[in-house]
Motif scaffolding. Structure first.
Motif, mmCIF file in Angstrom:
data_model
loop_
_atom_site.group_PDB
_atom_site.id
_atom_site.type_symbol
_atom_site.label_atom_id
_atom_site.label_comp_id
_atom_site.label_asym_id
_atom_site.label_seq_id
_atom_site.Cartn_x
_atom_site.Cartn_y
_atom_site.Cartn_z
ATOM 1 N N SER A 125 10.225 47.779 -3.924
ATOM 2 C CA SER A 125 8.879 47.784 -4.481
ATOM 3 C C SER A 125 8.537 46.440 -5.116
ATOM 4 O O SER A 125 7.400 45.945 -4.991
ATOM 5 N N MET A 126 9.489 45.829 -5.788
ATOM 6 C CA MET A 126 9.264 44.508 -6.362
ATOM 7 C C MET A 126 8.987 43.484 -5.266
ATOM 8 O O MET A 126 8.094 42.638 -5.397
ATOM 9 N N GLN A 127 9.743 43.556 -4.199
ATOM 10 C CA GLN A 127 9.526 42.646 -3.071
ATOM 11 C C GLN A 127 8.128 42.821 -2.492
ATOM 12 O O GLN A 127 7.417 41.843 -2.225
ATOM 13 N N ASP A 128 7.705 44.059 -2.325
ATOM 14 C CA ASP A 128 6.382 44.337 -1.753
ATOM 15 C C ASP A 128 5.258 43.841 -2.649
ATOM 16 O O ASP A 128 4.174 43.487 -2.166
ATOM 17 N N ASN A 129 5.508 43.809 -3.964
ATOM 18 C CA ASN A 129 4.452 43.434 -4.915
ATOM 19 C C ASN A 129 4.593 42.021 -5.467
ATOM 20 O O ASN A 129 3.794 41.602 -6.299
ATOM 21 N N GLY A 130 5.610 41.308 -5.010
ATOM 22 C CA GLY A 130 5.787 39.916 -5.437
ATOM 23 C C GLY A 130 6.309 39.751 -6.848
ATOM 24 O O GLY A 130 6.116 38.710 -7.478
ATOM 25 N N MET A 131 6.995 40.760 -7.360
ATOM 26 C CA MET A 131 7.510 40.703 -8.734
ATOM 27 C C MET A 131 8.892 40.057 -8.760
ATOM 28 O O MET A 131 9.806 40.488 -8.048
ATOM 29 N N PRO A 132 9.100 39.021 -9.571
ATOM 30 C CA PRO A 132 10.393 38.337 -9.605
ATOM 31 C C PRO A 132 11.501 39.188 -10.229
ATOM 32 O O PRO A 132 11.267 39.972 -11.156
ATOM 33 N N LEU A 133 12.710 38.983 -9.727
ATOM 34 C CA LEU A 133 13.911 39.618 -10.254
ATOM 35 C C LEU A 133 14.795 38.537 -10.864
ATOM 36 O O LEU A 133 15.212 37.601 -10.176
ATOM 37 N N LEU A 134 15.091 38.660 -12.143
ATOM 38 C CA LEU A 134 15.951 37.726 -12.856
ATOM 39 C C LEU A 134 17.306 38.387 -13.069
ATOM 40 O O LEU A 134 17.369 39.520 -13.539
ATOM 41 N N ILE A 135 18.366 37.678 -12.739
ATOM 42 C CA ILE A 135 19.686 38.311 -12.708
ATOM 43 C C ILE A 135 20.696 37.605 -13.600
ATOM 44 O O ILE A 135 20.883 36.386 -13.510
ATOM 45 N N HIS A 136 21.339 38.395 -14.464
ATOM 46 C CA HIS A 136 22.555 37.954 -15.133
ATOM 47 C C HIS A 136 23.688 38.244 -14.151
ATOM 48 O O HIS A 136 24.103 39.398 -13.993
ATOM 49 N N GLY A 137 24.184 37.214 -13.516
ATOM 50 C CA GLY A 137 25.071 37.408 -12.374
ATOM 51 C C GLY A 137 26.542 37.438 -12.690
ATOM 52 O O GLY A 137 27.268 36.475 -12.405
ATOM 53 N N GLU A 138 26.992 38.541 -13.263
ATOM 54 C CA GLU A 138 28.415 38.725 -13.512
ATOM 55 C C GLU A 138 28.794 40.183 -13.276
ATOM 56 O O GLU A 138 28.052 41.085 -13.667
ATOM 57 N N VAL A 139 29.953 40.390 -12.693
ATOM 58 C CA VAL A 139 30.509 41.738 -12.653
ATOM 59 C C VAL A 139 31.193 42.013 -13.987
ATOM 60 O O VAL A 139 31.530 41.083 -14.729
ATOM 61 N N THR A 140 31.402 43.271 -14.283
ATOM 62 C CA THR A 140 32.040 43.638 -15.554
ATOM 63 C C THR A 140 33.333 44.407 -15.340
ATOM 64 O O THR A 140 33.860 45.012 -16.273
ATOM 65 N N ASP A 141 33.846 44.380 -14.137
ATOM 66 C CA ASP A 141 35.110 45.039 -13.821
ATOM 67 C C ASP A 141 36.231 44.399 -14.640
ATOM 68 O O ASP A 141 36.444 43.185 -14.586
ATOM 69 N N SER A 142 36.946 45.201 -15.395
ATOM 70 C CA SER A 142 38.000 44.673 -16.270
ATOM 71 C C SER A 142 39.132 44.014 -15.489
ATOM 72 O O SER A 142 39.918 43.241 -16.052
ATOM 73 N N GLU A 143 39.228 44.312 -14.202
ATOM 74 C CA GLU A 143 40.282 43.721 -13.386
ATOM 75 C C GLU A 143 39.924 42.316 -12.899
ATOM 76 O O GLU A 143 40.779 41.608 -12.355
ATOM 77 N N VAL A 144 38.641 41.921 -13.086
ATOM 78 C CA VAL A 144 38.206 40.594 -12.649
ATOM 79 C C VAL A 144 38.305 39.629 -13.827
ATOM 80 O O VAL A 144 37.800 39.902 -14.908
ATOM 81 N N ASP A 145 38.959 38.498 -13.618
ATOM 82 C CA ASP A 145 39.089 37.475 -14.646
ATOM 83 C C ASP A 145 37.708 37.032 -15.118
ATOM 84 O O ASP A 145 36.789 36.854 -14.319
ATOM 85 N N VAL A 146 37.551 36.838 -16.429
ATOM 86 C CA VAL A 146 36.252 36.487 -16.993
ATOM 87 C C VAL A 146 35.701 35.202 -16.383
ATOM 88 O O VAL A 146 34.486 35.022 -16.263
ATOM 89 N N PHE A 147 36.583 34.297 -15.950
ATOM 90 C CA PHE A 147 36.127 33.048 -15.356
ATOM 91 C C PHE A 147 35.728 33.212 -13.892
ATOM 92 O O PHE A 147 35.165 32.293 -13.292
ATOM 93 N N ASP A 148 35.982 34.358 -13.313
ATOM 94 C CA ASP A 148 35.639 34.612 -11.912
ATOM 95 C C ASP A 148 34.465 35.569 -11.748
ATOM 96 O O ASP A 148 34.067 35.884 -10.623
#
Length: 349
Positions: A125-148
């Motif tokens: 719906s955002m794509q259809d209406n031209g609404m921007p998506l802003l992303i904090h791009g990190e996973v929060t899986d405890s098995e993933v190193d914080v630097f990765d």
């Protein structure tokens, strides 16, 4: 003495907090920036039109009387975001964009999205209406190193979003890795870059013991990533633009509880400009600070101009938080105690 005059910049990623802190810090942005995209991860997140209106009202009331500053409000996406509320808010110029926080990725993100695939109908719906998506791009899986976490998020989540929604206007915020730099350039999306990620690498958090002053999320990475970010920011490429991610915390919380966030608004412009001078790229500063963001969002640049002067600029050790003329707290700014080589002189016609 060198001078530089640019179109008045915008801050495409900013935390203003609430209440007393908001009232004490807003002028650092409103004085020299035309607009700012205001993050919605307040203590009670901005998840509705009503809350966005109330928050914007509190921001406007905290501005100096003559201010022309425009706060651009965002909605905090959750697993239960109402599509009609989202799009109505966007169409009626209440929401400028929607912000995606993976649950527990950063400050006040416990209400964030637990399974991103569940929002695909929202993204459509955002794509259809031209609404921007802003992303904090990190996973929060405890098995993933914080630097990765950023790189894993790009591979696991963002690559799927860009493939499935090729016309969705996406900004990957506060990028920290060369991997993110490459992905942004290859996938027709935008990215904001903070001043602190251009100046520090992850060693900064450990000088003189564990130093929370340089702890932010996403955390600063290795030196090769910092250098990649500097090349990207100073390149003049349209996909990279200014977003401070300035995030103030009262000293009592920052120093003793290690809250994530770096308060750079008091010296953000000068901090960025220092990097551009060091990289022999002053000619590209206006693009990064004032033109690339408006171009990405298809809006006009600001009309006013800003004059900057090359002269010693001693940064305060602390910014006082004042209530009824009494100092009730302090916030430590980025570059505290340092002498920067540039200073904002003011608005010019």
């Amino acid at each position: 003495m060198k001078t530089l005059t640019i179109i008045k910049p915008d801050d495409w990623h900013l935390h203003l907090r609430e209440g007393l802190v908001l009232k004490n810090i807003i002028h650092f942005t409103s004085e020299f920036f035309g607009r700012a995209v205001v993050m919605p991860n307040t203590k009670t997140p901005i998840t509705s039109i009503e809350r966005a209106r109330y928050y914007k009202k509190s921001i406007v009331e905290a501005l100096p009387e003559s201010s022309k500053f425009e706060p651009l409000m965002t909605i905090y996406l959750t697993d239960d975001t109402d599509k009609e509320e989202l799009i109505n808010g966007f169409k009626n110029n209440i929401f400028f964009a929607a912000k995606l926080y993976p649950a527990n990725a950063t400050t006040n993100s416990s209400y964030g999205v637990k399974k991103i695939e569940n929002l695909y109908k929202i993204f459509e719906s955002m794509q259809d209406n031209g609404m921007p998506l802003l992303i904090h791009g990190e996973v929060t899986d405890s098995e993933v190193d914080v630097f990765d976490r950023e790189e894993v998020f790009i591979d696991k989540e963002l690559s799927q979003i860009t493939k499935r929604f090729p016309k969705l206007k996406i900004v990957l915020e506060h990028i920290t890795t060369s991997y993110a730099v490459d992905f942004v350039q290859e996938n027709n999306i935008g990215a904001t870059i903070t001043p602190h990620h251009l100046h520090i690498n992850r060693n900064a958090m450990f000088f003189g013991g564990l130093n929370s002053d340089f702890y932010c999320l996403p955390v600063a990475k290795r030196e090769n990533n910092r250098l990649s970010l500097r090349r990207a920011a100073t390149s003049g490429k349209k996909c990279f633009f200014l977003g401070t991610d300035s995030a103030p915390h009262l000293r009592k919380w920052k120093a003793f509880c290690g809250c994530a966030g770096i308060f750079n608004s008091p010296v953000a412009i000068e901090s960025y400009l220092t990097v551009f001078e060091e990289e022999d790229a002053l000619d590209n500063f206006e693009k990064f600070a004032s033109l690339n963001g408006p171009n990405f969002y298809n809006i006009s640049p600001n009309l006013e101009k800003l004059k900057l002067v090359s002269r010693p600029n001693k940064v305060k050790e602390f910014i006082d938080v004042v209530e009824d003329e009494n100092i009730v707290g302090q916030i430590k700014p980025f570059h505290a105690g340092e002498i920067l080589r540039w200073q904002v002189e003011g608005i010019v016609n």
